[in-house]
Enzyme design. Structure first.
Site, short mmCIF file in Angstrom:
data_model
loop_
_atom_site.label_atom_id
_atom_site.label_comp_id
_atom_site.label_asym_id
_atom_site.label_seq_id
_atom_site.Cartn_x
_atom_site.Cartn_y
_atom_site.Cartn_z
N ASP A 106 0.80 -1.22 0.00
CA ASP A 106 0.00 0.00 0.00
C ASP A 106 0.84 1.28 0.00
O ASP A 106 0.62 2.17 -0.82
CB ASP A 106 -0.93 -0.01 1.22
CG ASP A 106 -1.79 1.23 1.30
OD1 ASP A 106 -2.88 1.22 0.71
OD2 ASP A 106 -1.37 2.22 1.94
N ASN A 163 -4.94 2.18 -0.63
CA ASN A 163 -4.83 1.49 -1.91
C ASN A 163 -5.29 0.05 -1.80
O ASN A 163 -5.97 -0.47 -2.70
CB ASN A 163 -3.39 1.55 -2.42
CG ASN A 163 -2.96 2.96 -2.73
OD1 ASN A 163 -3.50 3.58 -3.62
ND2 ASN A 163 -2.01 3.47 -1.98
N ASP A 164 -4.90 -0.63 -0.73
CA ASP A 164 -5.39 -1.99 -0.50
C ASP A 164 -6.91 -2.01 -0.48
O ASP A 164 -7.56 -2.85 -1.13
CB ASP A 164 -4.87 -2.52 0.83
CG ASP A 164 -3.41 -2.93 0.80
OD1 ASP A 164 -2.88 -3.13 -0.31
OD2 ASP A 164 -2.80 -3.04 1.87
N LEU A 165 -7.49 -1.11 0.30
CA LEU A 165 -8.93 -1.10 0.46
C LEU A 165 -9.64 -0.74 -0.84
O LEU A 165 -10.64 -1.36 -1.22
CB LEU A 165 -9.32 -0.12 1.57
CG LEU A 165 -8.73 -0.43 2.95
CD1 LEU A 165 -9.06 0.69 3.93
CD2 LEU A 165 -9.25 -1.76 3.48
N GLY A 167 -9.39 -3.57 -3.40
CA GLY A 167 -10.32 -4.63 -3.03
C GLY A 167 -11.75 -4.28 -3.35
O GLY A 167 -12.52 -5.10 -3.87
#
Length: 410
Positions: A147, A175-177, A180
């Protein structure tokens, strides 16, 4: 191994929109599990596939706050995909799946022979969904990404924080969230397309793509007008006043940049004389004189407590709100009304709360129907569903291709 205290039958007896879909979850860390959590919460049958020696990939225990929040509502199997028999067992599962989600490095799935091209003929209806650091092709495709790396490369850190203080990361793995969330959206689109065509396909995004997308108006500001945004701290980059202001007890956010809101704010603050300041009569003028505008407002707002200001500004129709810490968030009456802290019962932690789904579908209600699975907890059960005999399952375990609990029950 203690049994899960949650009855999975509640899931099948509750009408949820994704009931009947089978998902193979090969994700780790956060981006992939964020995607799968949407599918799990709304009724899909999630099969978490891990190596026999998995340590969960989150850097904490399996019953830690992070793992419990991300991996509820799943079944689990521990397969060695490098072992020929483990790989063959995986193909059995893949042949019956609707969706597969993974966020390995791009080259790993090809090396394991579980990439989309390896599975599409086996199961033409399979929707294969991937998140990578930088994309499935291109000069950076083989790089590993996390991230914060994407926050830096995608420009976010250059516009976050106070001017002159250097780059600053955002306080959540945005960014991860986002990746996803976007992948879950892509899967839903492809599911709709599959209804018309009868065929699955490959859906993918990356941390870098998610970050560039999330630059939003700051990106279009550059692409159309050539303006390279810098750091603006707690102030809105272009609207003024819109930012954090002190009060007698705690800071609050105030958004009063439009002509109407600015006039209403000046009246609510008891400073209608601000409306006569020549430089402040337009948004552009206030923006150029930002430092003086903010300092002048702060002198007034710090004389009263936050609740006094919020009540007064709300009456004037001016968007505002306190700057809360995390405890304040979950103590907030609106957050409690929205039931964002969802209760669940964990096999070792007892009665706890996790973050609820933010999606509201009228007439449907999600929840926690399965506890977070132990490593390989449902392995025997899942392989039996795929058609393997007790002897074949025992043979896989004896060869080390199947790990986890020997019972493998629900």
């Amino acid at each position: 191994m203690p049994e899960s205290p949650i009855d999975p039958k509640l899931r099948s007896e509750t009408r949820l929109p994704l009931a009947g879909l089978r998902v193979l979850d090969l994700t780790l860390a956060r981006a992939g599990p964020t995607c799968v959590r949407h599918l799990a919460d709304w009724g899909a049958d999630i099969i978490r596939v891990e190596p026999p020696n998995s340590t969960d990939g989150l850097g904490g225990p399996r019953d830690g706050f992070d793992s419990v929040n991300l991996h509820r509502n799943k079944r689990a199997i521990a397969l060695d995909l490098k072992h020929p028999d483990g790989h063959a067992a995986f193909l059995k599962l893949a042949s019956t799946a609707d969706i597969l989600v993974e966020n390995m490095r791009m080259q790993v799935k090809h090396r394991l022979k579980i990439a989309y091209d390896d599975l599409k003929e086996l199961n033409p209806r399979l929707i294969y969904a991937s998140i990578s650091g930088f994309g499935q092709t291109g000069p950076y495709s083989k790089r590993g990404g996390v991230d914060q790396i994407a926050q830096g490369m995608g420009g976010l850190m250059s516009i976050t924080g106070e001017p002159g203080r250097g780059p600053m990361r955002v306080g959540i793995p945005i960014n991860d969230l986002t990746a996803g969330n976007l992948l879950a959206l892509g899967i839903m689109m492809k599911l709709y397309d599959r209804e018309r065509t009868g065929r699955g396909g490959y859906v993918h995004t990356s941390l870098l793509e998610a970050q560039v997308f999330m630059l939003d108006f700051q990106a279009s500001r550059y692409l159309m007008d050539g303006e390279v945004a810098g750091q603006a701290g707690n102030d809105h980059p272009v609207n003024i006043p819109m930012g954090v202001f002190p009060t007698a007890d705690k800071p609050i956010n105030i958004a009063a940049s439009s002509p109407k809101l600015w006039a209403n704010f000046c009246k609510a603050a008891g400073r209608e004389d601000w409306l006569e300041v020549e430089e402040w009569k337009t948004l552009q003028g206030r923006s150029k004189d930002r430092a003086r505008v903010n300092a002048t407002i702060a002198e007034v707002t710090r004389t009263k407590p936050s609740e006094w200001w919020i009540e007064r500004l709300e009456e004037a129709g001016i968007p505002c709100g306190p700057v809360n810490d995390i405890k304040d968030v979950f103590d907030d009456p609106q957050v409690q009304h929205l039931e964002m802290a969802m209760p669940m019962r964990h096999r070792t932690r007892g009665d706890i709360r996790v973050v609820a789904s933010p999606l509201n579908i009228e007439g449907l209600e999600t929840g926690v129907y399965r506890d977070v699975p132990e490593l390989g907890e449902h392995g025997a059960e899942l392989l039996a569903e795929a058609g393997l005999s007790e002897e074949e399952i025992a043979d896989l375990r004896a060869k080390g291709a199947l790990g986890g609990a020997k019972g493998g029950g629900a």
